[in-house]
Write a protein that holds these residues in place. Structure first.
Motif, PDB file in Angstrom:
ATOM      1  N   UNK A  71      39.054  51.803  46.192  1.00 16.07           N
ATOM      2  CA  UNK A  71      40.372  51.165  46.343  1.00 16.07           C
ATOM      3  C   UNK A  71      40.648  50.203  45.193  1.00 16.07           C
ATOM      4  N   UNK A  72      39.606  49.514  44.724  1.00 14.82           N
ATOM      5  CA  UNK A  72      39.791  48.565  43.613  1.00 14.82           C
ATOM      6  C   UNK A  72      40.276  49.277  42.359  1.00 14.82           C
ATOM      7  N   UNK A  73      39.632  50.382  42.012  1.00 15.61           N
ATOM      8  CA  UNK A  73      40.038  51.040  40.767  1.00 15.61           C
ATOM      9  C   UNK A  73      41.353  51.805  40.943  1.00 15.61           C
ATOM     10  N   UNK A  74      41.615  52.329  42.141  1.00 20.12           N
ATOM     11  CA  UNK A  74      42.885  53.009  42.367  1.00 20.12           C
ATOM     12  C   UNK A  74      44.042  52.022  42.257  1.00 20.12           C
ATOM     13  N   UNK A  75      43.843  50.823  42.778  1.00 16.26           N
ATOM     14  CA  UNK A  75      44.878  49.793  42.692  1.00 16.26           C
ATOM     15  C   UNK A  75      45.098  49.367  41.247  1.00 16.26           C
ATOM     16  N   UNK A 125      42.340  60.708  41.701  1.00 19.16           N
ATOM     17  CA  UNK A 125      41.060  60.014  41.870  1.00 19.16           C
ATOM     18  C   UNK A 125      40.178  60.222  40.640  1.00 19.16           C
ATOM     19  N   UNK A 126      40.107  61.457  40.173  1.00 15.84           N
ATOM     20  CA  UNK A 126      39.278  61.773  39.013  1.00 15.84           C
ATOM     21  C   UNK A 126      39.744  61.016  37.772  1.00 15.84           C
ATOM     22  N   UNK A 127      41.059  60.956  37.559  1.00 24.27           N
ATOM     23  CA  UNK A 127      41.601  60.245  36.397  1.00 24.27           C
ATOM     24  C   UNK A 127      41.303  58.753  36.476  1.00 24.27           C
ATOM     25  N   UNK A 128      41.397  58.189  37.687  1.00 21.01           N
ATOM     26  CA  UNK A 128      41.117  56.759  37.851  1.00 21.01           C
ATOM     27  C   UNK A 128      39.640  56.471  37.571  1.00 21.01           C
ATOM     28  N   UNK A 129      38.747  57.326  38.056  1.00 23.67           N
ATOM     29  CA  UNK A 129      37.304  57.123  37.808  1.00 23.67           C
ATOM     30  C   UNK A 129      36.997  57.278  36.326  1.00 23.67           C
ATOM     31  N   UNK A 130      37.587  58.276  35.673  1.00 26.05           N
ATOM     32  CA  UNK A 130      37.389  58.447  34.228  1.00 26.05           C
ATOM     33  C   UNK A 130      37.822  57.196  33.470  1.00 26.05           C
ATOM     34  N   UNK A 131      38.976  56.649  33.857  1.00 25.21           N
ATOM     35  CA  UNK A 131      39.478  55.443  33.193  1.00 25.21           C
ATOM     36  C   UNK A 131      38.528  54.274  33.412  1.00 25.21           C
ATOM     37  N   UNK A 132      37.991  54.141  34.632  1.00 27.32           N
ATOM     38  CA  UNK A 132      37.054  53.062  34.921  1.00 27.32           C
ATOM     39  C   UNK A 132      35.784  53.190  34.079  1.00 27.32           C
ATOM     40  N   UNK A 133      35.314  54.419  33.910  1.00 28.74           N
ATOM     41  CA  UNK A 133      34.093  54.652  33.141  1.00 28.74           C
ATOM     42  C   UNK A 133      34.305  54.420  31.646  1.00 28.74           C
ATOM     43  N   UNK A 162      38.484  55.049  50.564  1.00 26.24           N
ATOM     44  CA  UNK A 162      38.786  54.002  49.590  1.00 26.24           C
ATOM     45  C   UNK A 162      37.877  52.783  49.735  1.00 26.24           C
ATOM     46  N   UNK A 163      37.198  52.633  50.879  1.00 25.05           N
ATOM     47  CA  UNK A 163      36.289  51.502  51.081  1.00 25.05           C
ATOM     48  C   UNK A 163      34.914  51.760  50.471  1.00 25.05           C
ATOM     49  N   UNK A 164      34.659  52.977  50.034  1.00 27.96           N
ATOM     50  CA  UNK A 164      33.359  53.332  49.466  1.00 27.96           C
ATOM     51  C   UNK A 164      33.228  52.728  48.067  1.00 27.96           C
ATOM     52  N   UNK A 165      32.060  52.127  47.791  1.00 25.94           N
ATOM     53  CA  UNK A 165      31.832  51.612  46.438  1.00 25.94           C
ATOM     54  C   UNK A 165      31.586  52.787  45.498  1.00 25.94           C
ATOM     55  N   UNK A 166      31.850  52.565  44.214  1.00 29.07           N
ATOM     56  CA  UNK A 166      31.693  53.650  43.249  1.00 29.07           C
ATOM     57  C   UNK A 166      30.236  54.091  43.127  1.00 29.07           C
TER      58      UNK A 166
END
Length: 317
Positions: A49-53, A117-125, A82-86
């Motif tokens: 949820x943190x990275x999606x926000x 979701x995949x795009x948000x995780x890629x951006x976070x990484x 969304x409550x799951x940690x990365x």
């Protein structure tokens, strides 16, 4: 605890010994692969949820489809995943989310959500210094998409549609129908047209921005030129825009028209399918049609092309 010479030791507590051993093995394998002990603390403290926000606030506004993506992310944020940690997020978690969503929405919507979701995780990484061994969303099988629509105008349907436009009170609907068939332009592209974009002498309409993010010039047929000339000669026309209406107004007007004449199974976007198919029937090749329609790939162009077998038989001789 994992210790490697030259790096700070890393430790983490688990309820089960097997979970601790798996974490240690994965961390040691990553050290062997990249040569350093990665800092996983951010991934352990950050939820999906943190990275999606953050993605919604920082990345989405730069996209052309920002409004739709904001709406999509807001809806996704209400789900338990969304409550799951990365650090704990796994491909099985996303697969379970996929299966849950397929109970209430179609496959295309689920594909878009997993892609977000995949795009948000890629951006976070890549941009936010959050370390993950891999993006779990990329390991999840996407649901199969249904076959694309193959609806074309049959028999006297085009004449019935145009006659219904003439009987109606909305003057701009008939020109939009004609231009959709003649130019294969999308509804949004027609609504973005300005008179300064149109050169009737050269028979070209310039689209400065399209759905795929690039501009293109659309050649105008004789019928399209006649339609635009008629609009240009109207005394009450807007001095800047060709069509001063919203996309929702077009949708509502089209729904009312097709219901009046009993053609509930045809969408306005099907007129673009019809236009692309007619271009091929006129003998244009793939490169010529894609230049007119704006399709970037042959796969997408094929989805919009529905040639009648009887017409192909006539060309065979």
């Amino acid at each position: 605890m994992v210790r490697r010479k030259g790096t700070a030791p890393r430790s983490k507590s688990f309820d089960k010994k097997t979970d601790a051993e798996k974490w240690a093995r994965d961390l040691e394998a990553e050290v062997d692969r990249c040569g350093f002990l990665p800092d996983t603390k951010l991934a352990e403290d950050t939820t999906l949820a943190d990275i999606m926000t953050r993605y919604r606030e920082e990345v989405t506004p730069r996209k052309r489809g920002a409004k739709i993506e904001v709406f999509r992310i807001n809806a996704m944020l209400r789900h338990d995943i969304m409550h799951r940690t990365l650090a704990l997020l796994s491909s099985s978690d996303i697969a379970a989310y996929r299966d849950e969503r397929l109970q209430s929405v179609g496959p295309a919507a689920v594909v878009r959500e997993i892609a977000t979701i995949s795009q948000a995780i890629d951006t976070a990484m890549k941009d936010w210094n959050i370390y993950l061994v891999r993006n779990p969303a990329k390991l999840v099988r996407r649901p199969s998409l249904p076959r694309g629509r193959d609806r074309r105008l049959e028999g006297d349907e085009e004449q019935r549609i145009l006659a219904a436009c003439d009987r109606g009170r909305i003057r701009w609907l008939k020109p939009m129908v004609v231009l959709a068939v003649e130019t294969s332009m999308r509804r949004g592209e027609m609504l973005s047209l300005r008179w300064s974009d149109i050169d009737l002498d050269r028979r070209v309409a310039h689209l400065s921005m399209t759905k795929n993010g690039s501009s293109r010039d659309v050649p105008l047929s004789t019928r399209a030129v006649e339609t635009l000339s008629g609009l240009m000669q109207q005394p009450d026309r807007d001095p800047e825009k060709v069509f001063m209406v919203s996309e929702n107004a077009v949708r509502l007007a089209w729904d009312r028209l097709r219901n009046r004449i009993g053609l509930e199974n045809i969408n306005f976007h099907d007129l673009r399918h019809e236009g692309v198919s007619r271009l091929f029937e006129k003998g244009l090749d793939v490169m010529e049609v894609s230049a007119i329609s704006g399709h970037k790939t042959l796969t997408m162009l094929k989805r919009y092309t529905h040639l009648r077998a009887e017409d192909l038989a006539l060309r065979l001789g």
